[in-house]
Design a protein around this motif. Structure first.
Motif, short mmCIF file in Angstrom:
data_model
loop_
_atom_site.label_atom_id
_atom_site.label_comp_id
_atom_site.label_asym_id
_atom_site.label_seq_id
_atom_site.Cartn_x
_atom_site.Cartn_y
_atom_site.Cartn_z
N HIS A 230 11.29 -2.84 -59.74
CA HIS A 230 12.62 -3.21 -59.87
C HIS A 230 13.22 -4.28 -58.80
O HIS A 230 14.20 -4.29 -58.48
CB HIS A 230 13.48 -2.24 -59.85
CG HIS A 230 13.39 -0.89 -60.83
ND1 HIS A 230 13.97 0.24 -60.96
CD2 HIS A 230 12.62 -0.88 -61.80
CE1 HIS A 230 13.73 0.96 -61.95
NE2 HIS A 230 12.58 0.21 -62.48
N ARG A 233 15.80 -6.82 -59.95
CA ARG A 233 16.88 -6.02 -60.25
C ARG A 233 17.53 -5.62 -59.03
O ARG A 233 18.85 -5.60 -58.89
CB ARG A 233 16.59 -5.16 -61.11
CG ARG A 233 15.83 -5.54 -62.43
CD ARG A 233 15.20 -4.31 -63.31
NE ARG A 233 16.12 -3.45 -63.69
CZ ARG A 233 15.69 -2.39 -64.55
NH1 ARG A 233 14.48 -2.00 -64.85
NH2 ARG A 233 16.69 -1.34 -64.90
N ASP A 246 21.39 -4.48 -67.25
CA ASP A 246 20.67 -3.71 -66.51
C ASP A 246 21.14 -2.12 -66.61
O ASP A 246 22.28 -1.97 -66.15
CB ASP A 246 20.56 -4.08 -64.98
CG ASP A 246 19.55 -3.34 -64.33
OD1 ASP A 246 19.25 -1.98 -64.50
OD2 ASP A 246 18.81 -3.87 -63.25
#
Length: 284
Positions: A230, A233, A246
């Protein structure tokens, strides 16, 4: 498995033993089998392990199925595979958003690895995972087609010699290009998530370049210096600019996570050619 590899013009002179051990990372057990079975040839002749080889030589190997362990994979559907590049040793495919890279349970059949296994089965080949993309992320992803090349690709990845460029769309207006250098660790309260964790996290570096600012969002490119779970993100969310769509790090609904692995560069392990592969058309 039989392979014949012509050593590239950049090849340094070395012994068969050095080539197998240091260049091609063949495990000790497998090197022993190759030597005792006399399954290594140089230019068509059985090769001794102390024998020197050089650029232009043809090295042939015969590997038995039992030389390497393989975990059987249920076959998915080959029609879901979008090939971007393929040769005898590697395959790069365009992963769709919403598809897991590999199974987490032995009975799963609907992951990219399952579908790739079905695509390769008629060729009597098998897929091996080199790296992964999140389920929600689309784009270029690299697999090995045999266990022989797998450790070499793994070393390229560890040495940061596989360049990956991503497209993304974030909420808000980013003002300038930036480098995000923040350690990432597990979220103790939600096992699905990762957090910025300067004390216990793993080092993570993301380079961000602005492509275009829109009314309420910014289109960006990201390049990873590390490959944490991740990473893009978490890093963008830590700036207050989470990725559009997301499901873990922001709450605004969208059709999909706006993250796409658009480009991959690496030097081919055997030909030493520079491979440049793009997963087009991308997000915009």
């Amino acid at each position: 498995m039989d392979f014949t590899i012509t050593l590239p013009h950049t090849q340094k002179t070395m012994t068969i033993r050095e080539l197998l051990e240091k260049e091609w990372l063949v495990p000790r057990k497998v090197r022993h089998f190759l030597r005792t079975r006399k399954d290594v040839k140089c230019n068509g002749e059985v090769a001794m392990f102390h024998q020197e080889v050089q650029a232009g030589d043809q090295i042939s190997l015969h590997l038995e199925e039992s030389d390497y362990a393989y975990q059987e994979i249920h076959l998915g559907l080959a029609k879901f595979i979008d090939v971007l590049y393929e040769d005898e040793h590697v395959i790069i495919v365009n992963k769709p958003a919403g598809c897991k890279t590999h199974p987490n349970q032995p009975n799963e059949t609907d992951t990219l690895l399952n579908h790739l296994a079905a695509y390769l089965a008629p060729k009597a080949q098998r897929p091996y995972v080199v790296h992964r993309l999140d389920k929600e992320t689309s784009g270029a992803i690299l697999f090995a087609k045999n266990p022989f090349v797998l450790p070499i690709l793994g070393r390229l990845l560890e040495q940061k010699r596989i360049y990956r460029r991503y497209q993304a769309v974030v909420h808000g207006l980013l003002k300038k290009d930036c480098t995000i250098h923040q350690a990432i660790g597990r979220d103790r309260h939600d096992r699905r998530k990762r957090i910025i964790d300067p004390r216990n996290g793993q080092e993570a570096v993301t380079y961000v370049t602005i492509a275009q600012t829109l009314k309420n969002t910014t289109q960006i490119y990201c390049v990873l210096d590390t490959g944490r779970t991740h990473q893009i993100r978490v890093h963008l969310a830590s700036l207050g600019h989470p990725l559009v769509g997301d499901p873990l790090y922001q709450s605004k609904p969208a059709p999909r996570l706006m993250l796409h692995a658009i480009e991959m560069h690496f030097i081919h392990p055997f030909t030493k050619e520079k491979m440049v592969v793009q997963a087009l058309p991308g997000l915009w």
